[in-house]
Write a protein that holds these residues in place. Structure first.
Motif, PDB file in Angstrom:
ATOM      1  N   CYS A  88      38.119 -12.036  20.846  1.00 60.08           N
ATOM      2  CA  CYS A  88      37.085 -12.975  20.137  1.00 60.08           C
ATOM      3  C   CYS A  88      37.602 -14.316  19.813  1.00 60.08           C
ATOM      4  O   CYS A  88      36.703 -15.342  20.111  1.00 60.08           O
ATOM      5  CB  CYS A  88      36.902 -11.941  18.859  1.00 60.08           C
ATOM      6  N   ARG A  89      38.766 -14.739  19.498  1.00 56.93           N
ATOM      7  CA  ARG A  89      39.243 -15.895  19.051  1.00 56.93           C
ATOM      8  C   ARG A  89      39.373 -16.784  20.181  1.00 56.93           C
ATOM      9  O   ARG A  89      38.889 -17.785  20.310  1.00 56.93           O
ATOM     10  CB  ARG A  89      40.765 -15.661  18.338  1.00 56.93           C
ATOM     11  N   SER A  90      39.590 -16.394  21.503  1.00 59.37           N
ATOM     12  CA  SER A  90      39.866 -17.168  22.639  1.00 59.37           C
ATOM     13  C   SER A  90      38.537 -17.268  23.337  1.00 59.37           C
ATOM     14  O   SER A  90      38.604 -18.280  24.104  1.00 59.37           O
ATOM     15  CB  SER A  90      40.985 -16.338  23.634  1.00 59.37           C
ATOM     16  N   ARG A  91      37.475 -16.362  23.476  1.00 58.49           N
ATOM     17  CA  ARG A  91      36.463 -16.350  24.074  1.00 58.49           C
ATOM     18  C   ARG A  91      35.300 -16.635  23.508  1.00 58.49           C
ATOM     19  O   ARG A  91      33.967 -16.823  24.362  1.00 58.49           O
ATOM     20  CB  ARG A  91      36.406 -14.990  24.928  1.00 58.49           C
ATOM     21  N   CYS A  92      35.110 -16.664  22.268  1.00 62.13           N
ATOM     22  CA  CYS A  92      33.788 -16.905  21.527  1.00 62.13           C
ATOM     23  C   CYS A  92      33.978 -18.145  20.783  1.00 62.13           C
ATOM     24  O   CYS A  92      34.745 -18.194  19.626  1.00 62.13           O
ATOM     25  CB  CYS A  92      33.607 -15.596  20.855  1.00 62.13           C
ATOM     26  N   ALA A  93      32.892 -18.900  20.917  1.00 61.85           N
ATOM     27  CA  ALA A  93      32.896 -19.983  19.874  1.00 61.85           C
ATOM     28  C   ALA A  93      31.374 -20.298  19.391  1.00 61.85           C
ATOM     29  O   ALA A  93      30.463 -21.172  20.110  1.00 61.85           O
ATOM     30  CB  ALA A  93      33.474 -21.407  20.442  1.00 61.85           C
ATOM     31  N   PRO A  94      30.878 -19.395  18.604  1.00 63.87           N
ATOM     32  CA  PRO A  94      29.242 -19.315  18.275  1.00 63.87           C
ATOM     33  C   PRO A  94      29.159 -20.758  17.555  1.00 63.87           C
ATOM     34  O   PRO A  94      29.855 -21.335  16.799  1.00 63.87           O
ATOM     35  CB  PRO A  94      29.158 -18.234  17.391  1.00 63.87           C
ATOM     36  N   ARG A  95      27.890 -20.921  17.694  1.00 61.99           N
ATOM     37  CA  ARG A  95      27.294 -22.244  17.060  1.00 61.99           C
ATOM     38  C   ARG A  95      26.197 -21.912  16.372  1.00 61.99           C
ATOM     39  O   ARG A  95      25.442 -21.102  16.623  1.00 61.99           O
ATOM     40  CB  ARG A  95      26.651 -23.280  18.251  1.00 61.99           C
ATOM     41  N   LEU A  96      25.878 -22.519  15.271  1.00 61.24           N
ATOM     42  CA  LEU A  96      24.823 -22.374  14.370  1.00 61.24           C
ATOM     43  C   LEU A  96      23.450 -22.507  15.069  1.00 61.24           C
ATOM     44  O   LEU A  96      23.059 -23.386  15.848  1.00 61.24           O
ATOM     45  CB  LEU A  96      24.874 -23.443  12.983  1.00 61.24           C
ATOM     46  N   SER A  97      22.571 -21.551  14.990  1.00 58.69           N
ATOM     47  CA  SER A  97      21.111 -21.682  15.537  1.00 58.69           C
ATOM     48  C   SER A  97      20.418 -22.422  14.569  1.00 58.69           C
ATOM     49  O   SER A  97      20.838 -22.622  13.462  1.00 58.69           O
ATOM     50  CB  SER A  97      20.684 -20.129  15.496  1.00 58.69           C
ATOM     51  N   PRO A  98      19.335 -22.967  15.001  1.00 59.42           N
ATOM     52  CA  PRO A  98      18.561 -23.839  13.783  1.00 59.42           C
ATOM     53  C   PRO A  98      17.960 -23.023  12.779  1.00 59.42           C
ATOM     54  O   PRO A  98      17.920 -23.729  11.745  1.00 59.42           O
ATOM     55  CB  PRO A  98      17.274 -24.130  14.756  1.00 59.42           C
ATOM     56  N   ASP A  99      17.798 -21.557  12.917  1.00 63.60           N
ATOM     57  CA  ASP A  99      17.270 -20.938  11.690  1.00 63.60           C
ATOM     58  C   ASP A  99      18.387 -20.838  10.798  1.00 63.60           C
ATOM     59  O   ASP A  99      18.155 -20.854   9.569  1.00 63.60           O
ATOM     60  CB  ASP A  99      16.799 -19.715  12.296  1.00 63.60           C
ATOM     61  N   ALA A 100      19.708 -20.537  11.456  1.00 65.17           N
ATOM     62  CA  ALA A 100      20.973 -20.419  10.404  1.00 65.17           C
ATOM     63  C   ALA A 100      21.024 -21.865   9.665  1.00 65.17           C
ATOM     64  O   ALA A 100      21.636 -21.838   8.717  1.00 65.17           O
ATOM     65  CB  ALA A 100      22.138 -20.064  11.251  1.00 65.17           C
ATOM     66  N   THR A 101      21.063 -22.901  10.604  1.00 66.07           N
ATOM     67  CA  THR A 101      21.204 -23.955   9.916  1.00 66.07           C
ATOM     68  C   THR A 101      20.333 -24.455   8.803  1.00 66.07           C
ATOM     69  O   THR A 101      20.715 -24.760   7.748  1.00 66.07           O
ATOM     70  CB  THR A 101      21.093 -25.367  11.061  1.00 66.07           C
ATOM     71  N   GLU A 102      18.921 -23.951   8.990  1.00 67.73           N
ATOM     72  CA  GLU A 102      17.952 -24.413   7.927  1.00 67.73           C
ATOM     73  C   GLU A 102      18.207 -23.483   6.643  1.00 67.73           C
ATOM     74  O   GLU A 102      18.225 -23.883   5.555  1.00 67.73           O
ATOM     75  CB  GLU A 102      16.693 -24.154   8.546  1.00 67.73           C
ATOM     76  N   LYS A 103      18.563 -22.046   7.112  1.00 67.56           N
ATOM     77  CA  LYS A 103      18.984 -21.364   5.932  1.00 67.56           C
ATOM     78  C   LYS A 103      20.202 -21.814   5.010  1.00 67.56           C
ATOM     79  O   LYS A 103      20.093 -21.924   3.756  1.00 67.56           O
ATOM     80  CB  LYS A 103      19.310 -19.812   6.494  1.00 67.56           C
ATOM     81  N   LEU A 104      21.132 -22.213   5.648  1.00 70.59           N
ATOM     82  CA  LEU A 104      22.204 -22.771   4.909  1.00 70.59           C
ATOM     83  C   LEU A 104      22.043 -24.117   4.169  1.00 70.59           C
ATOM     84  O   LEU A 104      22.260 -23.942   2.984  1.00 70.59           O
ATOM     85  CB  LEU A 104      23.416 -22.721   5.843  1.00 70.59           C
ATOM     86  N   SER A 105      21.281 -24.770   4.718  1.00 67.69           N
ATOM     87  CA  SER A 105      20.976 -26.027   4.092  1.00 67.69           C
ATOM     88  C   SER A 105      20.185 -25.814   2.966  1.00 67.69           C
ATOM     89  O   SER A 105      20.142 -26.270   1.945  1.00 67.69           O
ATOM     90  CB  SER A 105      20.135 -26.969   5.266  1.00 67.69           C
ATOM     91  N   SER A 106      19.086 -24.988   3.048  1.00 72.72           N
ATOM     92  CA  SER A 106      18.130 -24.708   2.206  1.00 72.72           C
ATOM     93  C   SER A 106      18.837 -24.157   0.794  1.00 72.72           C
ATOM     94  O   SER A 106      18.374 -24.294  -0.314  1.00 72.72           O
ATOM     95  CB  SER A 106      16.902 -24.054   2.536  1.00 72.72           C
ATOM     96  N   GLN A 107      19.592 -23.083   1.100  1.00 73.22           N
ATOM     97  CA  GLN A 107      20.453 -22.365   0.046  1.00 73.22           C
ATOM     98  C   GLN A 107      21.303 -23.428  -0.569  1.00 73.22           C
ATOM     99  O   GLN A 107      21.444 -23.403  -1.915  1.00 73.22           O
ATOM    100  CB  GLN A 107      21.238 -21.107   0.702  1.00 73.22           C
ATOM    101  N   TYR A 108      21.749 -24.208  -0.081  1.00 68.92           N
ATOM    102  CA  TYR A 108      22.897 -25.067  -0.742  1.00 68.92           C
ATOM    103  C   TYR A 108      22.146 -25.982  -1.551  1.00 68.92           C
ATOM    104  O   TYR A 108      22.352 -26.307  -2.630  1.00 68.92           O
ATOM    105  CB  TYR A 108      23.503 -25.934   0.495  1.00 68.92           C
ATOM    106  N   VAL A 109      20.956 -26.582  -0.846  1.00 68.37           N
ATOM    107  CA  VAL A 109      19.963 -27.436  -1.899  1.00 68.37           C
ATOM    108  C   VAL A 109      19.569 -26.739  -2.766  1.00 68.37           C
ATOM    109  O   VAL A 109      19.444 -27.325  -4.199  1.00 68.37           O
ATOM    110  CB  VAL A 109      19.017 -28.293  -0.822  1.00 68.37           C
ATOM    111  N   GLY A 110      19.017 -25.529  -2.918  1.00 69.88           N
ATOM    112  CA  GLY A 110      18.527 -24.898  -3.948  1.00 69.88           C
ATOM    113  C   GLY A 110      19.307 -24.456  -4.814  1.00 69.88           C
ATOM    114  O   GLY A 110      19.243 -24.728  -6.171  1.00 69.88           O
ATOM    115  N   ILE A 111      20.736 -24.074  -4.691  1.00 69.17           N
ATOM    116  CA  ILE A 111      21.603 -23.798  -5.755  1.00 69.17           C
ATOM    117  C   ILE A 111      21.954 -25.044  -6.370  1.00 69.17           C
ATOM    118  O   ILE A 111      22.068 -25.319  -7.654  1.00 69.17           O
ATOM    119  CB  ILE A 111      23.038 -23.085  -5.050  1.00 69.17           C
TER     120      ILE A 111
END
Length: 91
Positions: A17-40
């Motif tokens: 998993c460490r060597s073969r997988c480098a996931p990136r944030l989807s637009p939905d995930a980015t938006e959710k993180l951003s809105s939760q951060y700003v909301g808090i």
């Protein structure tokens, strides 16, 4: 139990998993993180202002946001997914 992984197999899986997988944030995930951060942050600012407190301590910082991103990426890695989903963020 036959469904349990032995330690050597689990270590190989984690290394893979460490060597073969480098996931990136989807637009939905980015938006959710951003809105939760700003909301808090906004919620704490309002509460501080309503209480008339002079100390503007905010319980979540950019550093914690970065930690949440890493945790979300780690969950996606465990699934060998190329993309971090909003479900990973909610987890």
């Amino acid at each position: 139990d036959d469904s349990d992984l032995d330690i050597p197999t689990l270590k190989k899986y984690i290394a893979y998993c460490r060597s073969r997988c480098a996931p990136r944030l989807s637009p939905d995930a980015t938006e959710k993180l951003s809105s939760q951060y700003v909301g808090i942050r906004e919620q704490v600012r309002r509460r501080t202002r309503d209480l008339g407190a002079e100390n503007n301590v905010v319980p979540i910082t950019v550093r914690q946001l970065e930690a949440l991103v890493r945790l979300s990426e780690g969950l996606a890695k465990m699934r060998l997914s190329a993309e971090v989903t909003s479900e990973d963020v909610e987890e």
